[in-house]
Write a protein that holds these residues in place. Structure first.
Motif, short mmCIF file in Angstrom:
data_model
loop_
_atom_site.label_atom_id
_atom_site.label_comp_id
_atom_site.label_asym_id
_atom_site.label_seq_id
_atom_site.Cartn_x
_atom_site.Cartn_y
_atom_site.Cartn_z
N SER A 1 6.84 1.22 -34.32
CA SER A 1 6.23 1.81 -35.41
C SER A 1 6.58 3.32 -35.54
N SER A 2 6.76 4.00 -34.34
CA SER A 2 7.39 5.42 -34.58
C SER A 2 8.51 5.73 -35.35
N TYR A 3 9.34 4.79 -35.70
CA TYR A 3 10.56 4.81 -36.11
C TYR A 3 10.59 4.49 -37.68
N VAL A 4 9.51 4.02 -38.30
CA VAL A 4 9.34 3.67 -39.70
C VAL A 4 9.89 4.64 -40.53
N GLN A 5 9.64 5.88 -40.41
CA GLN A 5 10.15 7.11 -41.27
C GLN A 5 11.67 7.34 -41.05
#
Lengths: 372, 397
Positions: free
Chosen positions: B343-347
């Motif tokens: 989820s840290s890579y959503v952006q």
């Protein structure tokens, strides 16, 4: 009716969706707690620091002649200078733990700030400063605390302050959560129409029983929020249930955390009933869970996509679905300010609920189901 | 298998929900292009009056200042740093007056480098970035300004050295490709991922309606799941079509831009920007988003066959996409290994531009790690799906 409800509840008991929703609520509460814990405990000091920085940046917009001491200087410039001095004082008062000094300078600050809004060229620095509404809320909060002798607290983890942040957060998400939860409320029934037709009750009664059981599950969610927050009493204590919160409910007002939670609960229950009934009607009209969800969400975001709608149609119940923003007085900062009142919101949502009930009663009586 | 794919794809395309998603995306694309994009007001814009006001004030000061032993230190400081600063402002003004975009880009690059150097390193609490960074309530205004100035410097350096067609619209990032770049940097990835979740949420469970029909197909559970995943993936990629309408509208109004335009990329390791071309930036974004689609679809397939509930699918997808809001605190990457969480890579756009590294003080939030994490998650989900669906007693319906 009672037997029908019981029957429904037995069916709901084995519905995986409810179990998952209950897990989601628990996850939300514990997640929010870990978030609050990660956040800096010196939040107020940081905020004051950033405030003074914003003011300094606002001051850079002025030219040297504005600061001339021979009377030709700019009034707004002096006002901002004063504001900055008070903000720095406040931050100092927090650091050396002098709550009374914090309040006293706070009172002066909001007064100076209030006069700034009237000054020429204020738009030039508006983004660097709190809005009029925010300032007004601060003002009555400081006045109230000063009068009642309440000490400023930065504690956000004990039971009541934590519940306050839970409900403030929920204000923005409650409608979305309930609409996702209830969007498929009748879809399963449409797949087994022959079964429904076998019930010895009319369709409107059946729908009512179904909605009531959904509403009971929503009440379980609400109870669960309290239950999940209980363990934190053990670690961080109960906190002050009477700590003041400033709100706008038609007029500016200070209420206690307990009252805020009460208002939030009433709103949440009204919104839940409203959303469930809306889901029922949209389900019958559209016969698709996702279309129901999309229509609901579009209605929900319409006032933020087209802010002009709010002043144009003040009785639109969707203006009131985000009760945190409502209580923050956000509608006052729109291009065309409207004071959305708390009680009016309840009335409009209530009227919509009655209208929807009437629609269910009128159009969904037996026989109509064949069309589904 | 091909026949089954066709069968599923036709069902997918005539699904009311999927049509609604495409229609809503089309609506948003048009809404954005017609209403929001024209109102875009960048902080770092080409503002002749602003430059002139600053230039004249400082020029006036420099002409009148008297330096002797009684001069206040700050005055001395100002008299020391303004001459060079003003030189750049003058070059910018001259270039604007002459309409020489190349020269303007070069002078602006120098101006940003010098300004950032003065404000961030030498002038803390004396000098400030553009006052619009210091909005009420922003605790990290200086950091934001620092990033934006470094970013702009790198950008204008790229314009000066590259051979793209330059215009005011390019400088203010208004052309269609640059708008796309800005959107990838903000909420476009979220919209794409949520569409993907909505497409994949019912792709397996819709068969519940006609089990007897589906059971008759001569295809194994695992293979049918793969086909369904493929259909959901195709559908997710097709979201490009309604969004392209908005792109075309902006392109007609502001020009399309150029695939060779520079896009600054920050690296936390060197604490500096390098530029890549717009084409490369978009390609990297597409790649990471594609891996996100793989991950989300395989996750939802797994949840579908375990829990068999559409609500659970929606929840699982949303939890992965929105989990970052729960643990995101600025600078957290320095103390916690958040680069292992998908989820840290959503952006996506911010990951590739390095902005997430800057926000999180982490060296590890890179495209490579993102692809790795996504791939590992996809493989785990698919493996579990494979094992479960091939289990002797398992029944999909």
């Amino acid at each position: 009716m009672w037997k029908l409800l019981k029957n429904d509840l037995i069916i709901e008991r084995s519905n995986k969706k409810n179990i998952i929703a209950i897990l989601v609520v628990a996850l939300f509460v514990f997640g929010l707690f870990s978030y609050e814990k990660l956040e800096n405990s010196q939040k107020l000091i940081d905020e004051k620091g950033s405030e003074s920085q914003s003011l300094s940046a606002a001051l850079t917009k002025f030219q040297p002649p504005d600061a001339m001491d021979d009377g030709t200087g700019n009034e707004l410039y002096y006002n901002l200078l004063q504001q900055k001095q008070y903000v720095v004082n406040q931050s100092m008062a927090l650091k050396i733990d002098r709550p009374q000094l914090y309040l006293d300078t706070g009172l002066k600050l909001v007064e100076v700030r209030a006069s700034a809004f009237e000054l020429e060229d204020y738009e030039k620095v508006a983004t660097n400063l709190p809005t009029k509404t925010e300032n007004h809320l601060d003002a009555i909060l400081y006045q109230f605390m000063d009068k009642a002798g309440i000490v400023v607290s930065q504690d956000s983890l004990s039971f009541f302050p934590f519940l306050l942040s839970v409900f403030m957060m929920l204000g923005s998400f409650w409608f979305i959560f309930i609409s996702i939860f209830s969007s498929g409320i009748l879809i399963e029934e449409f797949r087994h129409i022959s079964l429904i037709k076998g019930y010895p009750v009319s369709f409107d009664k059946y729908v009512l029983a179904k909605s009531t059981s959904a509403m009971l599950i929503v009440l379980i969610f609400i109870a669960e929020i309290f239950a999940c927050s209980l363990p934190f009493i053990y670690f961080y204590g109960v906190g002050d249930a009477n700590y003041p919160v400033a709100i706008f409910d038609g007029s500016y007002k200070v209420i206690t955390i307990l009252e805020y939670i009460g208002i939030a609960l009433i709103y949440m229950i009204f919104i839940a009933i409203f959303t469930i009934l809306l889901s029922v009607i949209l389900n019958v009209l559209l016969k698709n869970m996702y279309l129901t969800l999309f229509v609901q969400l579009l209605l929900f975001i319409a006032p933020s996509l087209f802010p002009a709608l709010v002043s144009l149609v003040p009785f639109n119940p969707f203006n009131y679905m985000n009760f945190t923003n409502l209580l923050n007085g956000q509608s006052l900062d729109l291009a065309k300010p409207v004071g959305l009142e708390l009680v009016h919101g309840l009335i409009y949502i209530g009227i919509s609920i009655i209208l929807m009930l009437a629609a269910v009663k009128l159009f969904f009586t037996t026989g109509k189901l064949k069309k589904v | 298998m091909r026949a089954y794919f066709k069968f599923e794809f036709i069902q997918f395309m005539f699904n009311k929900k999927n049509i609604a998603v495409y229609v809503i995306l089309l609506f948003f694309a048009c809404f954005y292009a017609l209403k929001i994009a024209p109102a875009y007001d960048p902080i770092e814009k080409v503002d002749r009056e602003e430059i002139e006001a600053r230039f004249l004030t400082r020029e006036d000061f420099l002409n009148n200042v008297v330096l002797d032993e009684n001069t206040y230190p700050l005055t001395r400081f100002a008299a020391a740093i303004y001459p060079e600063w003003n030189e750049y402002d003058k070059q910018r003004l001259d270039a604007l007056a002459a309409g020489d975009m190349k020269k303007y880009a070069e002078a602006t690059f120098n101006w940003y480098v010098y300004s950032d150097n003065m404000i961030f390193r030498n002038g803390k609490d004396i000098l400030y970035y553009n006052s619009r960074y210091y909005t009420a309530g922003n605790l990290y205004a200086t950091e934001d300004g620092h990033y934006a100035y470094m970013y702009s410097a790198s950008r204008f350096d790229g314009y000066a050295k590259g051979d793209s067609n330059l215009s005011i619209n390019v400088f203010e990032e208004r052309t269609a490709l640059q708008t796309l770049q800005r959107l990838l940097h903000s909420y476009l990835p979220l919209i794409l991922l949520i569409s993907c979740i909505l497409f994949a949420a019912d792709i397996v469970l819709k068969d519940k309606k006609n089990p007897s029909l589906i059971k008759g197909f001569p295809i194994s559970v695992w293979r049918s799941l793969l086909v369904k995943g493929g259909v959901a993936l195709t559908g997710s990629i097709l979201t490009v079509i309604p969004l392209a309408v908005g792109f075309v509208i902006i392109a007609i109004r502001n020009g399309i831009g150029d695939l060779n335009l520079p896009v600054p990329v920050f690296s936390y390791k060197t604490k500096a920007f390098t530029t890549i071309s717009m084409g490369e930036y978009l390609f990297q974004n597409a790649l990471l988003i594609l891996f996100w689609f793989f991950m989300l679809i395989s996750l939802l397939l797994l949840v579908s066959i375990i829990v068999k509930n559409e609500f659970a699918n929606l929840v699982a997808g949303c939890v992965v996409v929105f989990a970052e809001y729960y643990y995101y605190v600025r600078g957290l990457g320095y103390v916690k290994d958040i680069h292992w969480y998908p989820s840290s890579y959503v952006q996506v756009g911010q990951i590739i531009a390095g902005y997430r590294e800057y926000l999180n003080n982490s060296v590890a939030l890179t495209l490579k790690n993102g692809l790795l994490v996504m791939a590992v998650c996809t493989v785990i989900c698919l493996l579990l799906t494979f094992i479960i669906s091939n289990h002797r007693r398992y029944k999909l319906l």
